[in-house]
Design a protein around this motif. Sequence first.
Motif, mmCIF file in Angstrom:
data_model
loop_
_atom_site.group_PDB
_atom_site.id
_atom_site.type_symbol
_atom_site.label_atom_id
_atom_site.label_comp_id
_atom_site.label_asym_id
_atom_site.label_seq_id
_atom_site.Cartn_x
_atom_site.Cartn_y
_atom_site.Cartn_z
ATOM 1 N N GLY A 3 0.983 -1.385 0.228
ATOM 2 C CA GLY A 3 -0.012 -0.106 -0.144
ATOM 3 C C GLY A 3 0.872 1.192 0.053
ATOM 4 N N TYR A 4 2.204 1.309 -0.007
ATOM 5 C CA TYR A 4 2.909 2.313 0.001
ATOM 6 C C TYR A 4 3.281 2.833 -1.636
ATOM 7 N N LYS A 5 2.299 3.649 -1.952
ATOM 8 C CA LYS A 5 2.382 4.252 -3.294
ATOM 9 C C LYS A 5 2.726 5.308 -3.625
ATOM 10 N N TYR A 6 2.763 6.353 -2.693
ATOM 11 C CA TYR A 6 3.278 7.726 -2.901
ATOM 12 C C TYR A 6 4.719 7.930 -2.692
ATOM 13 N N VAL A 7 5.514 8.320 -3.655
ATOM 14 C CA VAL A 7 6.945 8.900 -3.411
ATOM 15 C C VAL A 7 7.111 10.351 -3.485
ATOM 16 N N VAL A 8 7.591 11.207 -2.452
ATOM 17 C CA VAL A 8 7.520 12.355 -2.404
ATOM 18 C C VAL A 8 8.957 12.968 -2.090
ATOM 19 N N VAL A 9 9.239 13.963 -2.969
ATOM 20 C CA VAL A 9 10.540 14.565 -2.837
ATOM 21 C C VAL A 9 10.309 15.837 -1.973
ATOM 22 N N ASP A 10 10.794 15.915 -0.784
ATOM 23 C CA ASP A 10 10.509 17.190 0.084
ATOM 24 C C ASP A 10 11.314 18.403 -0.377
ATOM 25 N N TYR A 11 11.378 19.206 0.705
ATOM 26 C CA TYR A 11 11.640 20.705 0.311
ATOM 27 C C TYR A 11 13.234 21.121 -0.606
ATOM 28 N N LEU A 12 13.061 22.319 -0.976
ATOM 29 C CA LEU A 12 14.220 22.830 -1.726
ATOM 30 C C LEU A 12 14.645 21.878 -2.773
ATOM 31 N N TRP A 13 13.934 21.324 -3.679
ATOM 32 C CA TRP A 13 14.416 20.541 -5.012
ATOM 33 C C TRP A 13 14.785 21.339 -5.997
ATOM 34 N N TYR A 14 14.415 22.837 -5.800
ATOM 35 C CA TYR A 14 14.900 23.988 -6.556
ATOM 36 C C TYR A 14 16.056 24.696 -6.008
ATOM 37 N N ARG A 15 16.668 24.376 -5.030
ATOM 38 C CA ARG A 15 17.736 25.151 -4.563
ATOM 39 C C ARG A 15 19.197 24.454 -5.298
ATOM 40 N N LYS A 16 20.064 25.236 -5.389
ATOM 41 C CA LYS A 16 21.361 24.676 -6.021
ATOM 42 C C LYS A 16 22.115 24.168 -4.964
ATOM 43 N N LYS A 17 22.788 23.035 -5.053
ATOM 44 C CA LYS A 17 23.506 22.433 -3.993
ATOM 45 C C LYS A 17 25.093 22.781 -4.121
ATOM 46 N N VAL A 18 25.051 24.005 -3.794
ATOM 47 C CA VAL A 18 26.563 24.497 -3.889
ATOM 48 C C VAL A 18 26.898 25.091 -2.622
ATOM 49 N N LYS A 19 28.224 25.551 -2.651
ATOM 50 C CA LYS A 19 28.700 26.284 -1.535
ATOM 51 C C LYS A 19 28.062 27.509 -0.949
ATOM 52 N N GLY A 20 27.340 27.700 0.290
ATOM 53 C CA GLY A 20 26.806 28.640 0.780
ATOM 54 C C GLY A 20 25.256 28.382 0.660
ATOM 55 N N ALA A 21 24.720 27.557 -0.126
ATOM 56 C CA ALA A 21 23.433 27.022 0.235
ATOM 57 C C ALA A 21 23.143 26.244 1.353
ATOM 58 N N HIS A 22 22.092 26.504 2.036
ATOM 59 C CA HIS A 22 21.424 25.678 3.196
ATOM 60 C C HIS A 22 19.819 26.119 3.230
ATOM 61 N N THR A 23 19.262 25.410 4.355
ATOM 62 C CA THR A 23 17.981 25.329 4.347
ATOM 63 C C THR A 23 17.228 26.815 4.377
ATOM 64 N N ASP A 24 17.763 27.947 4.696
ATOM 65 C CA ASP A 24 17.439 29.055 4.518
ATOM 66 C C ASP A 24 18.419 30.328 4.199
ATOM 67 N N SER A 25 19.035 29.736 3.203
ATOM 68 C CA SER A 25 19.830 30.684 2.284
ATOM 69 C C SER A 25 19.040 31.417 1.211
ATOM 70 N N LEU A 26 19.468 32.699 0.958
ATOM 71 C CA LEU A 26 18.933 33.482 -0.258
ATOM 72 C C LEU A 26 19.729 33.730 -1.327
ATOM 73 N N GLY A 27 19.245 33.430 -2.687
ATOM 74 C CA GLY A 27 19.818 33.454 -3.920
ATOM 75 C C GLY A 27 20.400 32.416 -4.580
#
Length: 648
Positions: free
Chosen positions: A76-100
Amino acid sequence: MKPEAMKVFPLSSLVLLFFGFVFNRGLSEALSTRQNEDAHVPPRGWNSYDSFSWTISEEEFLQNAEIISKRLLHHGYKYVVVDYLWYRKKVKGAHTDSLGYDVIDEWGRVIPDPLRWPSTRGGKGFTEVAKKVHDMGLMFGIHVMRGISTQAVNANSPILDIAKGAAYDESGRQWRAKDIGLRERACAWMSHGFMSVDTKSGAGKAFLRSLYHQYAEWGVDFVKHDCIFGDDLDVDEISLVSEVLEKLDRPILYSISPGTSVTPALARDISGLVNMYRITGDDWDSWGDVAAHFDISRDFANANMIGVRGLKGKSWPDLDMLPLGWLTDPGSNRGPHRKCNLTPDEQRTQMTLWSMAKSPLMFGGDMRKLDKETHDLITNPTLLEINWFSTNNTEFPYITGTEDHRSSKQVLTLRSRSLKDAHTPHKLVFSLTSCNENRAKGWVIEALDQDLERICWKVNFRSKYKPSLCLNKRKPLLTPDEEIICKRNHEGKFHLLPRGTTELCLDAFPSQKLTSQELRSCLLSPCSLDAKQMWELNLNGTLVNNYFGLCAVAKIVEGNANSGGIRSWVATGRQGEVYVSFFNLSPRRMTISAKISDLAKVLPNMNLDKTKCTYSEVFSGKDYGVAKETISMAVETHGSALFILHCY
């Protein structure tokens, strides 16, 4: 078969095998039959947050999805969900509350980071990821934030009018992100990331419509809408999104979070607009977080909120994800790297409560390192049967317990506090609730002199400690430029300051997400024009916060209030069986007992005067035979027991 090779199964094993067969048969019927409503049973699936935080890549996501399709889908486990910040670049300086660091399109809408999600290049969004997920027989979900990104507002992006396929135009001008972004209503725990939009304006409504139509075009089946409920409540945006989803050509399950300070009264006006709604703060793999779910799940069961009418189907109180298996850390910038901190008994307790309370089951561990013990727990056929098909689910208060030591004669009941230190410290906790609740009408205004008034919580505390809560009332101190802003947004509102200070104001919200075990105390921060610091006193004695539209209450709580005691839940099965669960929340091994005759006090239409009951315990596999008057079992510290009763 040779005689020595023949295996004799005990009755308890046969009972478990039978229930496994019954559940799988029912599950197959549920999965193969077209349902007429969304979320007709509590949704199940997998979410990436507990194992990857925000750092997951397309490859890692699809690897997990493929394993789910092979190992969990038929459970019955049918939903697979990608959680937050899939639009954030994974680079130096990026974190959960970074801007830009976010990737946005020309209309100010976040889109997947193409470096982490290569199939999204060329404006395709999640279309190809969703197709691959659908080809696996699964449903695809994404996490989204409330409102509009700060980055889009700073860029002053135009707003898409989906009806015209062009920029939104009204009153002879083109509307942009700065026209709809409400900076004073930034998400409190991601203040650099997102802010509310003006849902009263046509442009604000057009922006939200463009978001959810885009998700539908991508093939999204499930949306987890964050920073929108509980302390973050935004009724206007929830209502608008629900309306948009209801009119779409394809169904999208609607889940909202987080759930800090949620009560049944607060949720009652929202439950019909959604399919899942969080009723706790973030749940992580600590015993305090697990124990904190017992009171709130009881309250929602008592309020008959389980499985009520929701968006195009039903809605379910959500106890949050299951942080089991291979995990990361809250707010981390790294992926899965450690085992779950809960003991096996604590994990079983969590899974049992989630099932008995009929919470959605969203597993959070890395599927690539799913161990046998975790797999067997989250696919236990009896627990899954209860989660989907049981009824009359409620807490059962008629239990007793004794410490499991021969020299001890201490007897405890559900209402007993005997397991707690008698000198446990008390604290004053400030929280928000629906202004419709009677308990919110406890504030009065007192004049200290001609120029100074104070606001006091007048409700008597039933405790010998009885701390008072009075705050000085003051109009915001404004510069000439701020005068115009204040008159438009905060007219008639005021700051509240503790006695003896002129710089710190009462703030209605913490600056970070709270876990399920954390309690809110009065929060002070430097005074500003932030809407979270603006208050208004109504004639009926309610103190309304300008940010949330919710009302303030204060209460006394005991420190570590959820750490001890014994609890029990009951439910009835679709074949007439009765489920009884015992939970030992105390730091000691306890023998917990219940009279069978007391079951009729909470289970309707159950007459036990002239019946006999046989019972077995699920986790040990032990068959107890015919019950005489009571069922009883020694339960380990933080552990649980689960009985199946057949009465005739």
